[in-house]
Design a protein around this motif. Structure first.
Motif, PDB file in Angstrom:
ATOM      1  N   PRO A   1       0.830  -1.218   0.000  1.00  0.00           N
ATOM      2  CA  PRO A   1       0.000   0.000   0.000  1.00  0.00           C
ATOM      3  C   PRO A   1       0.859   1.260   0.000  1.00  0.00           C
ATOM      4  CG  PRO A   1      -0.728  -1.553   1.689  1.00  0.00           C
ATOM      5  CD  PRO A   1       0.583  -2.060   1.189  1.00  0.00           C
ATOM      6  N   LYS A   2       0.236   2.364  -0.355  1.00  0.00           N
ATOM      7  CA  LYS A   2       0.931   3.643  -0.486  1.00  0.00           C
ATOM      8  C   LYS A   2       1.751   4.001   0.751  1.00  0.00           C
ATOM      9  CE  LYS A   2      -0.951   7.507   0.599  1.00  0.00           C
ATOM     10  NZ  LYS A   2      -1.779   8.738   0.731  1.00  0.00           N
ATOM     11  N   ASP A   3       1.121   3.997   1.911  1.00  0.00           N
ATOM     12  CA  ASP A   3       1.805   4.462   3.112  1.00  0.00           C
ATOM     13  C   ASP A   3       2.978   3.561   3.490  1.00  0.00           C
ATOM     14  OD1 ASP A   3       0.241   6.709   3.472  1.00  0.00           O
ATOM     15  OD2 ASP A   3      -1.234   5.685   4.711  1.00  0.00           O
ATOM     16  N   GLU A   4       2.864   2.273   3.242  1.00  0.00           N
ATOM     17  CA  GLU A   4       3.973   1.359   3.548  1.00  0.00           C
ATOM     18  C   GLU A   4       5.187   1.680   2.682  1.00  0.00           C
ATOM     19  OE1 GLU A   4       5.021  -3.393   3.165  1.00  0.00           O
ATOM     20  OE2 GLU A   4       2.967  -2.803   3.672  1.00  0.00           O
ATOM     21  N   ILE A   5       4.958   1.956   1.416  1.00  0.00           N
ATOM     22  CA  ILE A   5       6.059   2.298   0.513  1.00  0.00           C
ATOM     23  C   ILE A   5       6.704   3.616   0.933  1.00  0.00           C
ATOM     24  CG2 ILE A   5       6.646   2.956  -1.854  1.00  0.00           C
ATOM     25  CD1 ILE A   5       4.363   1.070  -2.768  1.00  0.00           C
ATOM     26  N   LEU A   6       5.886   4.636   1.132  1.00  0.00           N
ATOM     27  CA  LEU A   6       6.413   5.961   1.463  1.00  0.00           C
ATOM     28  C   LEU A   6       7.100   5.970   2.826  1.00  0.00           C
ATOM     29  CD1 LEU A   6       3.413   8.067   0.129  1.00  0.00           C
ATOM     30  CD2 LEU A   6       5.716   7.982  -0.857  1.00  0.00           C
ATOM     31  N   ASP A   7       6.569   5.225   3.780  1.00  0.00           N
ATOM     32  CA  ASP A   7       7.215   5.123   5.097  1.00  0.00           C
ATOM     33  C   ASP A   7       8.580   4.456   4.978  1.00  0.00           C
ATOM     34  OD1 ASP A   7       5.062   6.343   6.309  1.00  0.00           O
ATOM     35  OD2 ASP A   7       4.174   4.480   7.076  1.00  0.00           O
ATOM     36  N   ALA A   8       8.664   3.426   4.141  1.00  0.00           N
ATOM     37  CA  ALA A   8       9.937   2.728   3.950  1.00  0.00           C
ATOM     38  C   ALA A   8      10.965   3.656   3.317  1.00  0.00           C
ATOM     39  CB  ALA A   8       9.730   1.490   3.087  1.00  0.00           C
ATOM     40  N   TRP A   9      10.533   4.420   2.322  1.00  0.00           N
ATOM     41  CA  TRP A   9      11.449   5.378   1.684  1.00  0.00           C
ATOM     42  C   TRP A   9      11.925   6.432   2.685  1.00  0.00           C
ATOM     43  CZ3 TRP A   9       8.501   6.642  -3.533  1.00  0.00           C
ATOM     44  CH2 TRP A   9       8.539   5.505  -4.357  1.00  0.00           C
ATOM     45  N   SER A  10      10.997   6.961   3.454  1.00  0.00           N
ATOM     46  CA  SER A  10      11.335   8.006   4.424  1.00  0.00           C
ATOM     47  C   SER A  10      12.312   7.491   5.472  1.00  0.00           C
ATOM     48  CB  SER A  10      10.068   8.520   5.113  1.00  0.00           C
ATOM     49  OG  SER A  10       9.177   9.084   4.184  1.00  0.00           O
ATOM     50  N   ASP A  11      12.124   6.237   5.872  1.00  0.00           N
ATOM     51  CA  ASP A  11      13.004   5.651   6.890  1.00  0.00           C
ATOM     52  C   ASP A  11      14.441   5.574   6.388  1.00  0.00           C
ATOM     53  OD1 ASP A  11      13.447   4.170   9.438  1.00  0.00           O
ATOM     54  OD2 ASP A  11      13.900   2.507   8.076  1.00  0.00           O
ATOM     55  N   VAL A  12      14.619   5.149   5.144  1.00  0.00           N
ATOM     56  CA  VAL A  12      15.971   5.034   4.591  1.00  0.00           C
ATOM     57  C   VAL A  12      16.607   6.414   4.432  1.00  0.00           C
ATOM     58  CG1 VAL A  12      17.278   4.395   2.529  1.00  0.00           C
ATOM     59  CG2 VAL A  12      15.573   2.832   3.453  1.00  0.00           C
TER      60      VAL A  12
ATOM     61  N   ASP B   1       3.381  -3.165 -12.957  1.00  0.00           N
ATOM     62  CA  ASP B   1       3.789  -4.208 -12.014  1.00  0.00           C
ATOM     63  C   ASP B   1       4.768  -3.695 -10.963  1.00  0.00           C
ATOM     64  OD1 ASP B   1       3.489  -6.850 -11.092  1.00  0.00           O
ATOM     65  OD2 ASP B   1       5.411  -7.432 -11.976  1.00  0.00           O
ATOM     66  N   LYS B   2       4.702  -2.400 -10.649  1.00  0.00           N
ATOM     67  CA  LYS B   2       5.519  -1.861  -9.561  1.00  0.00           C
ATOM     68  C   LYS B   2       4.929  -0.532  -9.108  1.00  0.00           C
ATOM     69  CE  LYS B   2       8.760   0.439 -12.717  1.00  0.00           C
ATOM     70  NZ  LYS B   2      10.148   0.558 -13.191  1.00  0.00           N
ATOM     71  N   LEU B   3       4.851  -0.365  -7.809  1.00  0.00           N
ATOM     72  CA  LEU B   3       4.484   0.909  -7.202  1.00  0.00           C
ATOM     73  C   LEU B   3       3.148   1.459  -7.703  1.00  0.00           C
ATOM     74  CD1 LEU B   3       8.035   2.586  -7.389  1.00  0.00           C
ATOM     75  CD2 LEU B   3       7.101   1.188  -5.547  1.00  0.00           C
ATOM     76  N   ASP B   4       2.230   0.561  -8.073  1.00  0.00           N
ATOM     77  CA  ASP B   4       0.920   1.005  -8.564  1.00  0.00           C
ATOM     78  C   ASP B   4       0.147   1.803  -7.520  1.00  0.00           C
ATOM     79  OD1 ASP B   4       1.427  -0.180 -10.951  1.00  0.00           O
ATOM     80  OD2 ASP B   4      -0.237  -1.596 -10.902  1.00  0.00           O
ATOM     81  N   ALA B   5       0.412   1.535  -6.252  1.00  0.00           N
ATOM     82  CA  ALA B   5      -0.316   2.216  -5.173  1.00  0.00           C
ATOM     83  C   ALA B   5      -0.003   3.710  -5.132  1.00  0.00           C
ATOM     84  CB  ALA B   5       0.011   1.580  -3.822  1.00  0.00           C
ATOM     85  N   LEU B   6       1.053   4.128  -5.820  1.00  0.00           N
ATOM     86  CA  LEU B   6       1.431   5.541  -5.799  1.00  0.00           C
ATOM     87  C   LEU B   6       0.858   6.326  -6.974  1.00  0.00           C
ATOM     88  CD1 LEU B   6       5.200   5.343  -4.759  1.00  0.00           C
ATOM     89  CD2 LEU B   6       3.198   5.670  -3.303  1.00  0.00           C
ATOM     90  N   PHE B   7       0.100   5.668  -7.829  1.00  0.00           N
ATOM     91  CA  PHE B   7      -0.425   6.366  -9.003  1.00  0.00           C
ATOM     92  C   PHE B   7      -1.242   7.592  -8.587  1.00  0.00           C
ATOM     93  CE2 PHE B   7      -3.834   7.064 -12.154  1.00  0.00           C
ATOM     94  CZ  PHE B   7      -3.042   7.388 -13.249  1.00  0.00           C
ATOM     95  N   GLY B   8      -0.855   8.749  -9.152  1.00  0.00           N
ATOM     96  CA  GLY B   8      -1.551   9.995  -8.852  1.00  0.00           C
ATOM     97  C   GLY B   8      -1.149  10.650  -7.551  1.00  0.00           C
ATOM     98  N   VAL B   9      -0.238  10.035  -6.799  1.00  0.00           N
ATOM     99  CA  VAL B   9       0.177  10.560  -5.493  1.00  0.00           C
ATOM    100  C   VAL B   9       1.257  11.618  -5.676  1.00  0.00           C
ATOM    101  CG1 VAL B   9       1.309   9.981  -3.300  1.00  0.00           C
ATOM    102  CG2 VAL B   9      -0.419   8.444  -4.274  1.00  0.00           C
ATOM    103  N   ASN B  10       1.124  12.729  -4.956  1.00  0.00           N
ATOM    104  CA  ASN B  10       2.173  13.743  -4.943  1.00  0.00           C
ATOM    105  C   ASN B  10       3.258  13.270  -3.974  1.00  0.00           C
ATOM    106  OD1 ASN B  10       3.804  16.091  -4.382  1.00  0.00           O
ATOM    107  ND2 ASN B  10       2.200  17.304  -5.350  1.00  0.00           N
ATOM    108  N   VAL B  11       4.241  12.580  -4.522  1.00  0.00           N
ATOM    109  CA  VAL B  11       5.304  11.985  -3.707  1.00  0.00           C
ATOM    110  C   VAL B  11       6.126  13.073  -3.024  1.00  0.00           C
ATOM    111  CG1 VAL B  11       7.351  10.504  -3.754  1.00  0.00           C
ATOM    112  CG2 VAL B  11       5.378   9.950  -5.191  1.00  0.00           C
ATOM    113  N   ARG B  12       6.306  14.193  -3.692  1.00  0.00           N
ATOM    114  CA  ARG B  12       7.059  15.303  -3.092  1.00  0.00           C
ATOM    115  C   ARG B  12       6.418  15.745  -1.776  1.00  0.00           C
ATOM    116  NH1 ARG B  12       7.645  19.062  -7.245  1.00  0.00           N
ATOM    117  NH2 ARG B  12       9.883  18.624  -7.438  1.00  0.00           N
ATOM    118  N   ASN B  13       5.130  16.007  -1.798  1.00  0.00           N
ATOM    119  CA  ASN B  13       4.451  16.479  -0.595  1.00  0.00           C
ATOM    120  C   ASN B  13       4.414  15.416   0.499  1.00  0.00           C
ATOM    121  OD1 ASN B  13       4.002  18.925  -1.834  1.00  0.00           O
ATOM    122  ND2 ASN B  13       1.868  18.496  -2.375  1.00  0.00           N
TER     123      ASN B  13
END
Length: 303
Positions: free
Chosen positions: A40-51, A88-100
């Protein structure tokens, strides 16, 4: 000046702190993690933020200039919005403002988070502070799970014009009735090995380990170099390229396929990136040089 460079793939993230004065990554700032591309979106973004947070905290620096992120496409690099869908990758982020999203998690001004295509980040590192900086017209390619490319003039990636394919992309060009991405990639190499030997291996690294024991391995690399050179030749000639830079994980096998590439491209300088897997981190960190970023903005808007 210090900034954070980030290399994001479909299933991993690597980040590190870049010191602009020395033009080097601080070794103990490197952080890496695998990421579930189907999470899911938050799991991906949380993992990125942690690194990214780990890279920030590993060096006693009072302030970082910002964060540059090398990201696979499709992605709106200017606005920081993911366009990945049904790839087949990161579909949960479609349309998400990753910067914000990352700005909120990392408590950093959103304007200090900047994005670039991952293959282009590689070319930026090479043409800004690598050996390709000695040349005016360069083509950089990455060989790995996919086939990346970037055309560069005087340190600036170019995406359009009659001298290069649209977007500077070669992966979607046809070669022998196949997309180049299906030929000059891990799967293309392994498929050719299987066709020759009726055997299969897990990856190119394993294939390299068999070079002295399996009579089919060197012919596979000879094929790769010859066909890669034949494919690239018309694009390099049309662009008037002075140098070809090769990176990506498969470039580690260059000693096996390099001679056949050179034979197919006798009139162009060829070298393998010295930056290795850090190239995209360096290229993305260089986005925090404000003067260079302003020059790059018109390209990012259409990337």
């Amino acid at each position: 000046m210090y900034s954070i460079g980030v290399d994001i793939g479909g299933s991993h993230i690597t980040s590190g702190m870049f010191e602009h004065s020395n033009k080097k990554i601080i070794p103990d700032s490197l952080a890496y993690s695998k990421v579930n591309a189907h999470a899911p979106k938050d799991e991906i973004l949380d993992a990125w933020s942690d690194v990214i947070s780990k890279s920030i905290s590993k060096k006693n620096v009072l302030e970082i200039q910002g964060i540059g992120i090398a990201m696979p496409g499709p992605f709106d690099y200017y606005n920081g919005i993911s366009k990945m869908q049904n790839v087949d990758k990161l579909d949960a982020l479609f349309g998400v403002n990753v910067r914000n999203e990352l700005a909120a998690r990392l408590a950093i001004d959103s304007s200090k988070i900047r994005f670039i295509n991952d293959a282009t980040a590689f070319s930026v590192a090479e043409t800004q502070i690598g050996k390709a900086s000695l040349y005016s017209r360069a083509v950089a390619i990455t060989l790995g799970t996919g086939f990346g490319s970037s055309f560069v003039v005087d340190g600036q990636p170019v995406l359009s014009g009659e001298l290069l394919p649209k977007g500077g992309f070669l992966y979607n060009q046809l070669y022998n009735n196949q997309f180049a991405d299906d030929v000059f990639s891990t799967r293309g190499i392994l498929n050719y090995y299987t066709a020759l030997s009726s055997k299969s291996v897990q990856n190119v690294q394993v294939l390299c380990s068999l070079i002295n024991d399996d009579p089919y391995v060197q012919p596979v690399f000879d094929w790769l170099g010859k066909e890669l050179g034949k494919f690239l030749l018309p694009y390099l000639k049309k662009f008037n390229a002075e140098v070809l830079v090769i990176g990506g994980n498969i470039s580690k096998a260059y000693s096996f396929f390099g001679p056949s590439v050179s034979k197919a491209l006798p009139d162009i300088e060829i070298y393998v990136s010295n930056f290795g897997e850090e190239a995209a981190i360096i290229g993305s960190a260089l986005l925090l040089d404000d003067a260079y970023y302003q020059e790059l903005l018109p390209t990012l808007k259409v990337m």
